[in-house]
Design a protein around this motif. Structure first.
Motif, mmCIF file in Angstrom:
data_model
loop_
_atom_site.group_PDB
_atom_site.id
_atom_site.type_symbol
_atom_site.label_atom_id
_atom_site.label_comp_id
_atom_site.label_asym_id
_atom_site.label_seq_id
_atom_site.Cartn_x
_atom_site.Cartn_y
_atom_site.Cartn_z
ATOM 1 N N GLU A 357 -11.958 8.235 -10.085
ATOM 2 C CA GLU A 357 -11.383 8.926 -10.424
ATOM 3 C C GLU A 357 -10.917 10.590 -9.228
ATOM 4 O O GLU A 357 -10.213 11.117 -10.113
ATOM 5 C CB GLU A 357 -12.332 9.848 -11.500
ATOM 6 N N ASP A 358 -10.753 10.523 -8.305
ATOM 7 C CA ASP A 358 -10.137 11.492 -7.253
ATOM 8 C C ASP A 358 -8.351 11.258 -7.503
ATOM 9 O O ASP A 358 -8.081 10.594 -7.416
ATOM 10 C CB ASP A 358 -10.836 11.304 -5.991
ATOM 11 N N PRO A 359 -7.184 12.070 -7.766
ATOM 12 C CA PRO A 359 -6.599 12.236 -8.230
ATOM 13 C C PRO A 359 -5.903 12.419 -6.934
ATOM 14 O O PRO A 359 -4.903 12.198 -7.050
ATOM 15 C CB PRO A 359 -5.880 13.808 -8.845
ATOM 16 N N LYS A 360 -6.879 12.528 -5.492
ATOM 17 C CA LYS A 360 -5.042 12.358 -3.930
ATOM 18 C C LYS A 360 -5.711 10.744 -3.454
ATOM 19 O O LYS A 360 -5.326 10.583 -2.418
ATOM 20 C CB LYS A 360 -6.172 13.376 -3.241
ATOM 21 N N ALA A 361 -6.397 10.535 -4.839
ATOM 22 C CA ALA A 361 -7.308 8.632 -4.050
ATOM 23 C C ALA A 361 -5.905 7.961 -4.097
ATOM 24 O O ALA A 361 -5.271 8.223 -5.038
ATOM 25 C CB ALA A 361 -8.398 7.915 -5.123
ATOM 26 N N VAL A 362 -5.997 6.744 -2.705
ATOM 27 C CA VAL A 362 -5.156 5.680 -3.214
ATOM 28 C C VAL A 362 -5.286 4.476 -2.845
ATOM 29 O O VAL A 362 -6.946 4.414 -2.074
ATOM 30 C CB VAL A 362 -3.517 6.272 -2.003
ATOM 31 N N GLU A 363 -4.879 3.693 -3.774
ATOM 32 C CA GLU A 363 -5.986 2.440 -4.085
ATOM 33 C C GLU A 363 -5.311 1.850 -3.148
ATOM 34 O O GLU A 363 -6.379 0.436 -2.875
ATOM 35 C CB GLU A 363 -6.015 2.129 -5.264
ATOM 36 N N GLY A 364 -4.006 1.574 -2.658
ATOM 37 C CA GLY A 364 -3.286 0.501 -1.506
ATOM 38 C C GLY A 364 -2.072 1.059 -1.246
ATOM 39 O O GLY A 364 -1.740 2.076 -1.453
ATOM 40 N N GLN A 365 -1.533 0.235 -0.446
ATOM 41 C CA GLN A 365 -0.531 0.136 0.308
ATOM 42 C C GLN A 365 0.525 -0.215 -0.592
ATOM 43 O O GLN A 365 0.592 -1.118 -1.331
ATOM 44 C CB GLN A 365 -0.551 0.275 1.846
ATOM 45 N N LEU A 366 2.011 0.019 -0.285
ATOM 46 C CA LEU A 366 3.766 -0.382 -0.610
ATOM 47 C C LEU A 366 4.170 -0.941 0.992
ATOM 48 O O LEU A 366 3.660 -0.196 1.236
ATOM 49 C CB LEU A 366 4.332 0.603 -1.124
ATOM 50 N N VAL A 367 3.742 -2.193 1.077
ATOM 51 C CA VAL A 367 4.527 -3.050 2.071
ATOM 52 C C VAL A 367 5.431 -3.392 1.259
ATOM 53 O O VAL A 367 5.505 -4.307 0.281
ATOM 54 C CB VAL A 367 3.551 -3.692 2.954
ATOM 55 N N THR A 368 6.194 -3.809 2.657
ATOM 56 C CA THR A 368 7.140 -5.115 2.067
ATOM 57 C C THR A 368 7.249 -6.423 2.964
ATOM 58 O O THR A 368 8.250 -7.989 2.648
ATOM 59 C CB THR A 368 8.747 -4.658 3.174
ATOM 60 N N GLN A 369 5.701 -7.093 3.081
ATOM 61 C CA GLN A 369 5.709 -8.552 3.272
ATOM 62 C C GLN A 369 5.208 -8.820 2.145
ATOM 63 O O GLN A 369 3.614 -8.746 1.591
ATOM 64 C CB GLN A 369 5.027 -8.402 4.363
ATOM 65 N N PRO A 370 5.880 -10.435 1.797
ATOM 66 C CA PRO A 370 4.064 -10.707 0.381
ATOM 67 C C PRO A 370 3.128 -11.117 1.185
ATOM 68 O O PRO A 370 2.793 -10.945 1.926
ATOM 69 C CB PRO A 370 4.698 -11.980 0.269
ATOM 70 N N LEU A 371 2.316 -11.082 -0.627
ATOM 71 C CA LEU A 371 1.133 -11.121 -0.010
ATOM 72 C C LEU A 371 0.122 -12.061 -0.258
ATOM 73 O O LEU A 371 -0.105 -12.533 -1.236
ATOM 74 C CB LEU A 371 0.289 -10.118 -0.929
ATOM 75 N N ARG A 372 -0.663 -12.973 1.081
ATOM 76 C CA ARG A 372 -1.145 -14.105 0.522
ATOM 77 C C ARG A 372 -2.729 -14.155 0.024
ATOM 78 O O ARG A 372 -2.555 -14.929 -1.063
ATOM 79 C CB ARG A 372 -0.846 -15.086 2.115
ATOM 80 N N ARG A 373 -2.918 -13.076 0.282
ATOM 81 C CA ARG A 373 -4.353 -12.749 -0.441
ATOM 82 C C ARG A 373 -4.099 -11.862 -1.711
ATOM 83 O O ARG A 373 -3.593 -10.856 -2.240
ATOM 84 C CB ARG A 373 -5.401 -12.439 0.205
ATOM 85 N N ALA A 374 -4.851 -12.839 -3.148
ATOM 86 C CA ALA A 374 -5.348 -12.159 -4.506
ATOM 87 C C ALA A 374 -6.040 -11.236 -4.658
ATOM 88 O O ALA A 374 -7.506 -11.651 -4.000
ATOM 89 C CB ALA A 374 -5.209 -13.416 -5.292
ATOM 90 N N ALA A 375 -5.517 -9.671 -5.229
ATOM 91 C CA ALA A 375 -6.900 -8.304 -4.932
ATOM 92 C C ALA A 375 -6.311 -8.425 -6.803
ATOM 93 O O ALA A 375 -5.058 -8.700 -6.861
ATOM 94 C CB ALA A 375 -6.265 -7.632 -3.951
ATOM 95 N N LYS A 376 -7.525 -7.566 -6.762
ATOM 96 C CA LYS A 376 -7.319 -6.815 -8.209
ATOM 97 C C LYS A 376 -7.831 -5.750 -8.008
ATOM 98 O O LYS A 376 -8.792 -5.401 -7.846
ATOM 99 C CB LYS A 376 -7.664 -7.750 -9.952
ATOM 100 N N VAL A 377 -8.060 -4.463 -9.257
ATOM 101 C CA VAL A 377 -7.515 -3.160 -9.389
ATOM 102 C C VAL A 377 -8.549 -3.203 -10.965
ATOM 103 O O VAL A 377 -6.917 -2.698 -11.617
ATOM 104 C CB VAL A 377 -7.237 -2.596 -8.475
ATOM 105 N N SER A 378 -9.251 -2.157 -11.184
ATOM 106 C CA SER A 378 -9.283 -2.127 -12.319
ATOM 107 C C SER A 378 -9.219 -0.936 -12.327
ATOM 108 O O SER A 378 -10.007 0.286 -11.574
ATOM 109 C CB SER A 378 -10.159 -2.486 -13.320
ATOM 110 N N TYR A 379 -9.092 0.179 -14.227
ATOM 111 C CA TYR A 379 -9.396 1.341 -14.129
ATOM 112 C C TYR A 379 -9.335 1.250 -15.849
ATOM 113 O O TYR A 379 -9.114 0.992 -16.676
ATOM 114 C CB TYR A 379 -8.096 2.491 -13.981
ATOM 115 N N PRO A 380 -10.041 2.625 -16.569
ATOM 116 C CA PRO A 380 -10.544 2.544 -17.730
ATOM 117 C C PRO A 380 -8.634 3.040 -17.971
ATOM 118 O O PRO A 380 -8.252 4.163 -17.901
ATOM 119 C CB PRO A 380 -11.671 3.581 -17.671
ATOM 120 N N GLN A 381 -8.657 2.362 -20.132
ATOM 121 C CA GLN A 381 -7.246 2.233 -20.116
ATOM 122 C C GLN A 381 -8.285 4.099 -21.333
ATOM 123 O O GLN A 381 -6.599 4.883 -20.952
ATOM 124 C CB GLN A 381 -7.205 1.137 -20.996
#
Length: 559
Positions: A357-381
């Motif tokens: 909930e920290d407005p300055k938080a960053v949950e991940g990066q934008l990268v130009t290489q395809p990602l082999r490992r699947a991951a997920k991130v959740s948040y309240p709607q």
């Protein structure tokens, strides 16, 4: 001495003729009221003039007093979002302003931004073209509402309409204004409708037009929450627009008008069309001397037959933003839109950590290489009824740019998502983050600091695409039925992020916020979230078979 190849109308001494409250007959017998401003160049002059025409609900008699920093100065004839008679008339143009039905002094049933209004505009054009002092050529030039009507009347192809210049004008009433990605854009529409109703009923117009602006607009818009023939009739029909057009947008208008201007250049059937996109407020640029010269050169060419050179220039003229300026940036000419040399680059959403909930938080990066490992991130709607508890969603950033990187063109956010309830709203915001970790601000439509580069939206149940109209860089959603989500079902959503231009300087980061509600840089273009996704949890999936990415138009330098 050789005559210069390119010419342009110059101001001459004249007498201003003002005809107030002229009666303009419509084909159904209704009378609309308009004002005519035209030049008189003296006794014996037989010169005939082209006409610049506008029609709108903002009251032709209502004086607009511009801010002191506007390049055109106040005078008794200034009117909101329309051209200035004291600049145009000495250059040999007549101006014609008309109150739409049910607004200002015009009687009748108010139907803002409608097909019926376009029919009235068509009748006005043909009526004014037959005046004894008219040369029979009519053009349209104006901002916002005075731009948007031009798409509809051009689709009716009135014979005397010879050129249009819609300046920051939405074109698709459903996608551009009322339902961004299928989400009702209530903030602006409610404010606009209520403000204009109040101006008519609680102001002077009530004394001469007591039934003005009675249209039930908000009910009509909310009752028609899927695309339909209602919206199509009230929107641009690109295949029918064949008149020469100069479509003018604003990079800061990424919540109302800009999409209409870029779509016009892509889709209109006109043989002769040009595109210009600038920055700043939605009215300062229109009245700037540089812009007035563009306007004059365009109409001189098409309404007077003067070779101003404007058609010899490349058809696309873009202000290229480099970030953080309160002044206009420099223009650059291009030969097409999107730019042919675009390097379409996928930036994949790499999920590194859980949501915060920290407005300055960053949950991940934008990268130009395809990602082999699947991951997920959740948040309240989140529940729409508790704005103080509005969840922020998740954010992704590029690494610091190794060199200045230009992003100019349309953008797509391709997301794989799921929800614990039957729907999910996606709000995408692109931001420019400096080396100090703070945002670079741009100038918003009302002159306010704007904390975003551009935005996009999509309600997941509206993810159905129209394959005939979709492009690899611009998805086109049908919005004609809802594809509800089953709890936990993972679906692909292609979010249309409105076109932009920004040079991300060396050391800067591009930040993507994915939010369930309006986030930073929203201005007054807020949305209503209904109850489809209240109390749910949304999840973004990326990597492996879930190809979540941001498609960016990277522009290499011209050789």
């Amino acid at each position: 001495m050789a005559k210069p190849r390119y010419q342009m109308s110059r101001p001459r001494k004249y007498r201003l003729v003002v005809e107030k409250d002229v009666k303009v007959p419509m084909r159904d017998g209704t009378i609309l009221y308009g004002d005519i401003f035209r030049p008189d160049f003296g006794k014996g002059s037989t010169e005939k003039f082209p006409v610049i025409f506008t029609i709108g609900p903002y009251m032709k008699d209502k004086l607009w007093v511009p801010p002191p920093d506007l390049e055109e100065k106040p005078n008794p004839y200034m009117n909101w979002e329309t051209v200035n008679p004291l600049w145009w008339c000495p250059r040999g143009y007549a101006l014609f302003r008309v109150d739409t039905r049910g607004s200002g002094k015009s009687p009748g049933k108010s139907e803002p931004s409608s097909y019926a209004e376009a029919v009235d505009a068509c009748d006005c054009i043909e009526w004014i073209a037959k005046k004894r002092w008219s040369n029979g050529n009519v053009g349209c030039c104006g901002i916002s509402y005075h731009a948007a009507f031009q798409w509809r009347v051009a689709g009716l192809q009135p014979p005397s309409l010879k050129a249009i210049m819609p300046w920051e004008g939405r074109a698709d009433q459903y996608r551009d204004q009322a339902y961004h990605g299928g989400i009702f854009a209530m903030g602006f529409i409610a404010r606009w409708a209520n403000n204009n109703t109040a101006l008519h009923l609680l102001g002077e117009p009530r004394s001469y037009n007591p039934d003005a602006f009675d249209n039930n607009l908000l009910w009509n818009y909310m009752a028609k929450d899927l695309d339909s023939q209602y919206w199509r009739l009230n929107s641009a029909r690109w295949e029918r627009i064949k008149v020469p057009l100069y479509t003018v947008g604003n990079w800061g208008g990424s919540s109302l008008h800009l999409r209409g201007n870029t779509e016009a250049y892509l889709c209109a059937a006109s043989e002769h069309k040009k595109l210009r996109i600038h920055t700043g407020t939605h009215f300062h640029a229109f009245y700037a001397e540089e812009a007035r010269i563009d306007q004059l050169r365009w109409f001189d060419y098409w309404l007077k037959g003067i070779d101003t050179g404007i058609m010899d220039e490349p058809p696309v003229k873009l202000e290229i933003r480099t970030g953080g300026s309160t002044k206009p940036y420099g223009f650059r000419f291009e030969n097409e839109w999107p730019l042919a040399r675009t390097e379409w680059t996928k930036y994949y959403l790499r999920i590194d950590r859980a949501g915060s909930e920290d407005p300055k938080a960053v949950e991940g990066q934008l990268v130009t290489q395809p990602l082999r490992r699947a991951a997920k991130v959740s948040y309240p709607q989140g529940p729409a009824s508790r704005p103080a508890k509005t969840p922020r969603g998740v954010s992704f950033e590029t690494p610091p740019m190794k060199e200045d990187t230009e992003i100019t063109g349309p953008i797509v956010l391709n997301l794989w998502v799921s929800s614990t309830v039957k729907d999910l709203d996606i709000f995408a915001t692109i931001r420019n983050i400096g080396p100090d970790g703070g945002d670079l601000f741009e100038v918003g439509q009302q002159g306010e600091p704007l904390q975003c580069v551009t935005k996009g939206w999509l309600r997941a149940s509206h993810r159905k695409l129209d394959p005939e109209k979709s492009l690899p860089y611009r998805p086109y959603h049908a919005h004609d039925e809802r594809w509800w989500l089953a709890p936990g079902e993972i679906v692909e959503c292609q979010v249309e992020v409105w076109a932009t231009s920004m040079v991300f300087r060396k050391g800067h980061k591009l930040r993507l916020d994915v939010s369930p509600m309006d986030g930073v840089g929203t201005q007054h273009f807020t949305h209503f979230h209904a109850d489809y996704n209240q109390g749910g949890t949304g999840t973004i999936h990326s990597g492996g078979k879930y190809d979540s990415y941001l498609l960016l138009p990277v522009i290499p330098p011209k050789e």
